[in-house]
Design a protein around this motif. Structure first.
Motif, PDB file in Angstrom:
ATOM      1  N   GLY A  91      25.412  -9.844  -8.118  1.00 27.88           N
ATOM      2  CA  GLY A  91      25.221 -11.001  -8.213  1.00 27.88           C
ATOM      3  C   GLY A  91      23.673 -11.071  -8.544  1.00 27.88           C
ATOM      4  N   PHE A  92      23.792 -12.580  -8.659  1.00 31.15           N
ATOM      5  CA  PHE A  92      22.118 -12.984  -9.290  1.00 31.15           C
ATOM      6  C   PHE A  92      21.218 -13.881  -7.987  1.00 31.15           C
ATOM      7  CE2 PHE A  92      19.745 -15.549 -11.741  1.00 31.15           C
ATOM      8  CZ  PHE A  92      18.151 -14.458 -12.704  1.00 31.15           C
ATOM      9  N   THR A  93      20.565 -14.277  -7.804  1.00 33.78           N
ATOM     10  CA  THR A  93      19.311 -15.317  -7.670  1.00 33.78           C
ATOM     11  C   THR A  93      17.903 -15.225  -7.756  1.00 33.78           C
ATOM     12  OG1 THR A  93      18.973 -16.654  -5.574  1.00 33.78           O
ATOM     13  CG2 THR A  93      18.466 -14.098  -5.556  1.00 33.78           C
ATOM     14  N   ASN A  94      17.024 -16.003  -7.564  1.00 38.74           N
ATOM     15  CA  ASN A  94      16.012 -16.018  -8.730  1.00 38.74           C
ATOM     16  C   ASN A  94      14.943 -17.066  -7.659  1.00 38.74           C
ATOM     17  OD1 ASN A  94      17.325 -18.722  -9.484  1.00 38.74           O
ATOM     18  ND2 ASN A  94      15.512 -19.144  -9.825  1.00 38.74           N
ATOM     19  N   GLY A  95      13.725 -17.392  -8.218  1.00 40.24           N
ATOM     20  CA  GLY A  95      12.657 -17.854  -7.264  1.00 40.24           C
ATOM     21  C   GLY A  95      11.320 -17.390  -7.602  1.00 40.24           C
ATOM     22  N   CYS A  96      10.387 -17.953  -6.695  1.00 42.75           N
ATOM     23  CA  CYS A  96       9.024 -17.797  -7.040  1.00 42.75           C
ATOM     24  C   CYS A  96       8.535 -16.577  -6.240  1.00 42.75           C
ATOM     25  CB  CYS A  96       8.101 -19.180  -7.433  1.00 42.75           C
ATOM     26  SG  CYS A  96       8.220 -20.307  -8.927  1.00 42.75           S
ATOM     27  N   GLN A 101      27.446 -11.202  -0.490  1.00 38.33           N
ATOM     28  CA  GLN A 101      28.472 -11.834  -1.435  1.00 38.33           C
ATOM     29  C   GLN A 101      28.733 -10.839  -2.774  1.00 38.33           C
ATOM     30  OE1 GLN A 101      29.864 -14.725  -0.657  1.00 38.33           O
ATOM     31  NE2 GLN A 101      28.454 -14.600   0.608  1.00 38.33           N
ATOM     32  N   CYS A 102      27.787  -9.621  -2.838  1.00 38.03           N
ATOM     33  CA  CYS A 102      28.100  -8.348  -3.898  1.00 38.03           C
ATOM     34  C   CYS A 102      27.830  -7.366  -3.634  1.00 38.03           C
ATOM     35  CB  CYS A 102      27.133  -8.503  -5.044  1.00 38.03           C
ATOM     36  SG  CYS A 102      25.385  -9.607  -5.032  1.00 38.03           S
ATOM     37  N   ASP A 103      28.035  -6.061  -4.509  1.00 38.18           N
ATOM     38  CA  ASP A 103      27.697  -4.925  -4.355  1.00 38.18           C
ATOM     39  C   ASP A 103      26.465  -5.219  -4.511  1.00 38.18           C
ATOM     40  OD1 ASP A 103      30.567  -4.023  -3.620  1.00 38.18           O
ATOM     41  OD2 ASP A 103      31.021  -4.079  -6.068  1.00 38.18           O
ATOM     42  N   ARG A 104      25.806  -5.627  -5.882  1.00 42.10           N
ATOM     43  CA  ARG A 104      24.509  -4.986  -5.976  1.00 42.10           C
ATOM     44  C   ARG A 104      23.891  -6.853  -6.384  1.00 42.10           C
ATOM     45  NH1 ARG A 104      25.699  -0.693  -4.040  1.00 42.10           N
ATOM     46  NH2 ARG A 104      25.695   1.317  -5.540  1.00 42.10           N
ATOM     47  N   LEU A 105      22.772  -6.440  -5.841  1.00 42.41           N
ATOM     48  CA  LEU A 105      21.765  -7.701  -6.181  1.00 42.41           C
ATOM     49  C   LEU A 105      20.431  -7.847  -7.517  1.00 42.41           C
ATOM     50  CD1 LEU A 105      22.002 -10.654  -5.624  1.00 42.41           C
ATOM     51  CD2 LEU A 105      20.077  -9.759  -3.556  1.00 42.41           C
ATOM     52  N   VAL A 106      20.693  -8.044  -7.734  1.00 44.43           N
ATOM     53  CA  VAL A 106      19.435  -8.878  -8.893  1.00 44.43           C
ATOM     54  C   VAL A 106      18.880  -9.857  -8.689  1.00 44.43           C
ATOM     55  CG1 VAL A 106      19.228  -9.110 -11.522  1.00 44.43           C
ATOM     56  CG2 VAL A 106      21.010  -7.290 -10.540  1.00 44.43           C
ATOM     57  N   VAL A 107      17.477 -10.220  -8.184  1.00 44.10           N
ATOM     58  CA  VAL A 107      15.937 -10.870  -8.121  1.00 44.10           C
ATOM     59  C   VAL A 107      15.670 -11.574  -9.272  1.00 44.10           C
ATOM     60  CG1 VAL A 107      14.839 -12.413  -7.147  1.00 44.10           C
ATOM     61  CG2 VAL A 107      16.366 -10.506  -6.015  1.00 44.10           C
ATOM     62  N   GLY A 108      15.736 -12.714  -9.898  1.00 40.24           N
ATOM     63  CA  GLY A 108      14.729 -13.061 -11.276  1.00 40.24           C
ATOM     64  C   GLY A 108      13.660 -13.472 -10.600  1.00 40.24           C
ATOM     65  N   LEU A 109      12.122 -13.044 -10.824  1.00 42.18           N
ATOM     66  CA  LEU A 109      11.081 -13.491 -10.292  1.00 42.18           C
ATOM     67  C   LEU A 109      10.309 -14.414 -11.391  1.00 42.18           C
ATOM     68  CD1 LEU A 109       9.144 -12.706  -8.352  1.00 42.18           C
ATOM     69  CD2 LEU A 109       8.041 -10.933  -9.435  1.00 42.18           C
ATOM     70  N   ASN A 110       9.988 -15.712 -11.478  1.00 41.65           N
ATOM     71  CA  ASN A 110       9.462 -16.182 -11.357  1.00 41.65           C
ATOM     72  C   ASN A 110       7.396 -15.174 -12.347  1.00 41.65           C
ATOM     73  OD1 ASN A 110      11.321 -18.338 -11.297  1.00 41.65           O
ATOM     74  ND2 ASN A 110      10.481 -19.768 -12.775  1.00 41.65           N
ATOM     75  N   SER A 111       7.847 -15.103 -13.204  1.00 42.87           N
ATOM     76  CA  SER A 111       6.088 -14.904 -13.883  1.00 42.87           C
ATOM     77  C   SER A 111       4.976 -15.429 -12.794  1.00 42.87           C
ATOM     78  CB  SER A 111       5.990 -14.541 -15.206  1.00 42.87           C
ATOM     79  OG  SER A 111       6.042 -16.023 -16.114  1.00 42.87           O
ATOM     80  N   VAL A 134      28.829 -13.373  -9.092  1.00 42.49           N
ATOM     81  CA  VAL A 134      27.878 -14.386  -8.374  1.00 42.49           C
ATOM     82  C   VAL A 134      26.654 -14.842  -7.468  1.00 42.49           C
ATOM     83  CG1 VAL A 134      27.926 -14.774  -6.026  1.00 42.49           C
ATOM     84  CG2 VAL A 134      29.463 -13.099  -6.576  1.00 42.49           C
ATOM     85  N   LEU A 135      26.696 -15.941  -8.282  1.00 48.45           N
ATOM     86  CA  LEU A 135      24.853 -16.955  -8.644  1.00 48.45           C
ATOM     87  C   LEU A 135      24.991 -17.512  -7.664  1.00 48.45           C
ATOM     88  CD1 LEU A 135      22.806 -17.651 -10.578  1.00 48.45           C
ATOM     89  CD2 LEU A 135      24.114 -19.277 -11.433  1.00 48.45           C
ATOM     90  N   VAL A 136      23.324 -17.198  -6.828  1.00 51.26           N
ATOM     91  CA  VAL A 136      23.559 -17.614  -5.723  1.00 51.26           C
ATOM     92  C   VAL A 136      22.016 -18.409  -5.830  1.00 51.26           C
ATOM     93  CG1 VAL A 136      22.533 -16.914  -3.659  1.00 51.26           C
ATOM     94  CG2 VAL A 136      24.368 -15.216  -4.923  1.00 51.26           C
ATOM     95  N   LYS A 137      22.156 -19.349  -4.422  1.00 52.45           N
ATOM     96  CA  LYS A 137      20.986 -20.302  -4.264  1.00 52.45           C
ATOM     97  C   LYS A 137      21.025 -20.939  -2.916  1.00 52.45           C
ATOM     98  CE  LYS A 137      18.358 -21.527  -7.467  1.00 52.45           C
ATOM     99  NZ  LYS A 137      16.621 -21.132  -7.165  1.00 52.45           N
ATOM    100  N   ARG A 196      31.289 -17.032  -9.800  1.00 53.43           N
ATOM    101  CA  ARG A 196      31.616 -17.973  -8.807  1.00 53.43           C
ATOM    102  C   ARG A 196      29.755 -18.536  -8.123  1.00 53.43           C
ATOM    103  NH1 ARG A 196      31.756 -15.812  -3.940  1.00 53.43           N
ATOM    104  NH2 ARG A 196      31.666 -13.746  -3.857  1.00 53.43           N
ATOM    105  N   VAL A 197      30.081 -19.615  -8.015  1.00 56.93           N
ATOM    106  CA  VAL A 197      28.438 -20.309  -6.645  1.00 56.93           C
ATOM    107  C   VAL A 197      28.423 -19.694  -5.881  1.00 56.93           C
ATOM    108  CG1 VAL A 197      26.497 -21.237  -6.891  1.00 56.93           C
ATOM    109  CG2 VAL A 197      27.960 -21.285  -9.163  1.00 56.93           C
ATOM    110  N   PHE A 198      27.589 -19.516  -5.085  1.00 56.84           N
ATOM    111  CA  PHE A 198      27.344 -19.428  -4.322  1.00 56.84           C
ATOM    112  C   PHE A 198      26.009 -20.080  -3.410  1.00 56.84           C
ATOM    113  CE2 PHE A 198      25.978 -17.520   0.675  1.00 56.84           C
ATOM    114  CZ  PHE A 198      27.503 -17.880   0.781  1.00 56.84           C
TER     115      PHE A 198
END
Length: 500
Positions: A369-374, A392-402, A454-457, A478-480
């Protein structure tokens, strides 16, 4: 030289400027020409349980063997490890060891290899015998005779062919004869005309043969030998560096000082960079790592001070390993952040490291899964969203704004916490399996690289307005949309703090 004796490395995370992850990823833009003595480093691993009855020496019960490129070969391996391109020009014998070197180096990504065979000399081989991670003995097969005129001309001709596409040059001098006075002079002359920096890992005490070079990288003992000066204190190191710059006609010195870190001296002053606290297992090849990262950093556009800080991180990484080793981007990121993540797992990754990690999870049958934010001033609303995402997933990746990205999106007074602090807090959460910093305004490129299932927002979005939704759906993902907790907002918290 104007000295700045108070200069010190910033706190972890700011040591490479405001965006250390991007600086490390930027090494992939570099192309470095490496010229010098290449060799084979062999390791014989085993255990010692008794003393020989024949002589008062330990008996090594051999458990295994390994062989890696050494000398200039280790420099290009370090460049390949961080994604930089490299060109290696060297001379070997015409023997099985040279065949082995070509096989070992031939599979390095981004490496252009020019090994000139000379039947009159052997390929240098160093064999180390180890027990319990410690060296017992080293046996060398080598010559230190200088190249003849024909081989020297062949080296210079090879350099002329590749120099125009290189952003920095490393002279890796192990005193085995490849770097003759003629080769060194030719390289420095051509590099000056092309405005390409020349970095030298020097040998011996005659540093005048490197006159005109941009930077020498001696260790403490080597600089003391070359200048005849003590190196015990910061002040003595500064004096030795200034003496070397003046007497040897170079523009800078990067002196490696073991547990005391490094000292960079040039026309801009003197910068002392402390070593990171780390248990030292083996210093073999640490100098190769330092000069490789310094050269790649300069070729990628970093200034000397930040390039030296990055090289210092790499040196700290490899002395914690056994044998000839390299520093990888994820290890540099972890060192830059000054933290080891929960349960011994380094959760903060570069983009390349993240892609590798996701590939491993997928081979294990895990959904990603993936989600992102500051994630500035982490609050219960953030925690609630991340918990839902992880469900929603087995492993969650978080994208962090620089930090730079947050400032563009939120204004010049944000973020409140820098990306190192924000990444550290995120990595401490059980719901988060990986963090990757991105510098763009949106995570679209990151999403396309990770390819989450899975893309989460949050539910303040619609599926149509979620960045990357169309891409994720195109590969079957899918999007959650996660529920939100009312009354929690970083912007609101900042306003309350300013109002108070």
């Amino acid at each position: 030289m104007t000295q700045d004796k108070t200069a010190a490395v910033p706190a972890p995370g700011s040591a490479l400027g405001d965006d250390p992850v991007r600086a490390i990823e930027g090494l992939a833009r570099a192309t470095v020409l490496v010229i010098g003595d290449v060799m084979l480093d062999r390791f014989v691993h085993g255990a010692v349980a008794r003393i020989s009855p024949e002589a008062p020496i330990p008996v090594l019960s051999v458990k295994g063997h390994s062989t890696v490129p050494g000398g200039a070969g280790n420099v290009v391996c370090n460049l390949a490890a961080v994604g930089a391109k490299s060109v290696l020009v060297s001379v070997t014998g015409n023997d099985p060891a040279a065949d082995e070197l070509e096989d070992l180096l031939g599979n390095r990504a981004g490496l252009t290899l020019t090994l000139i065979r000379d039947g009159s000399r052997p390929t240098t081989v160093k064999t180390r015998f180890l027990a319990g991670g410690q060296q017992l003995l080293r046996a060398d097969e080598e010559t230190d005779g200088a190249l003849d005129a024909e081989a020297e001309s062949a080296v210079i001709a090879a350099i002329d062919m590749v120099l125009p596409r290189c952003g920095a040059i490393v002279l890796s001098d192990y005193g085995k004869g490849v770097l003759t006075d003629g080769v060194i002079a030719a390289v420095i002359d051509r590099a000056k005309k092309a405005s390409v920096p020349v970095l030298v890992d020097p040998k011996g005490r005659d540093y005048q043969r490197y006159a005109g070079a941009s930077l020498l990288t001696p260790n403490r003992a080597e600089l003391s030998l070359a200048t005849g000066l003590p190196m015990a204190t910061d002040s003595e190191v500064e004096t030795a560096c200034e003496t070397a710059i003046r007497d040897f006609g170079v523009t800078g010195i990067l002196a490696t000082r073991s547990e005391k870190g490094m000292t960079l001296a040039d026309a801009d002053g003197v910068l002392h960079i402390p070593a990171q606290a780390r248990e030292v297992f083996d210093v073999v090849g640490a100098g190769d790592t330092v000069i490789a990262l310094m050269a790649a950093a300069l070729a990628s556009g970093l200034d000397r001070a930040n390039a030296a800080r990055l090289a210092n991180l790499g040196g700290g990484v490899v002395v914690g390993k056994t044998g000839t080793a390299v520093a990888r981007p994820d290890e540099l990121v972890a060192a830059a952040h000054g933290a080891t993540w929960l349960e011994g797992e380094r959760k903060v990754h570069t983009l390349a490291g993240m892609v590798d990690q996701v590939g491993l999870w997928r081979r294990q049958g895990k959904t990603v899964g993936f989600t992102n934010g500051c994630f500035d001033l982490l609050h219960p609303g953030h925690v609630h969203l991340l918990q839902q995402a992880r469900e929603q997933c087995d492993r969650l990746v978080v994208g962090l704004n620089s930090d730079e990205s947050v400032a563009r999106l939120k204004g010049p007074e944000r973020p409140v916490h820098n990306e190192t602090a924000r990444a550290t807090v995120l990595a401490s959460l059980a719901s988060v399996d990986a963090v990757v910093v991105f510098g763009e305004d949106t995570p679209l490129d990151l999403i396309r690289a990770v390819k989450p299932d899975v893309l989460v927002k949050g539910q303040d979005y619609t599926v149509e307005t979620v960045v990357g939704a169309e891409d994720v759906q195109s590969w079957g993902g899918r999007v959650f949309l996660a529920g939100l907790l009312d009354g929690h907002s970083t912007t609101g918290t900042v306003k309350k703090l300013r109002g108070g």
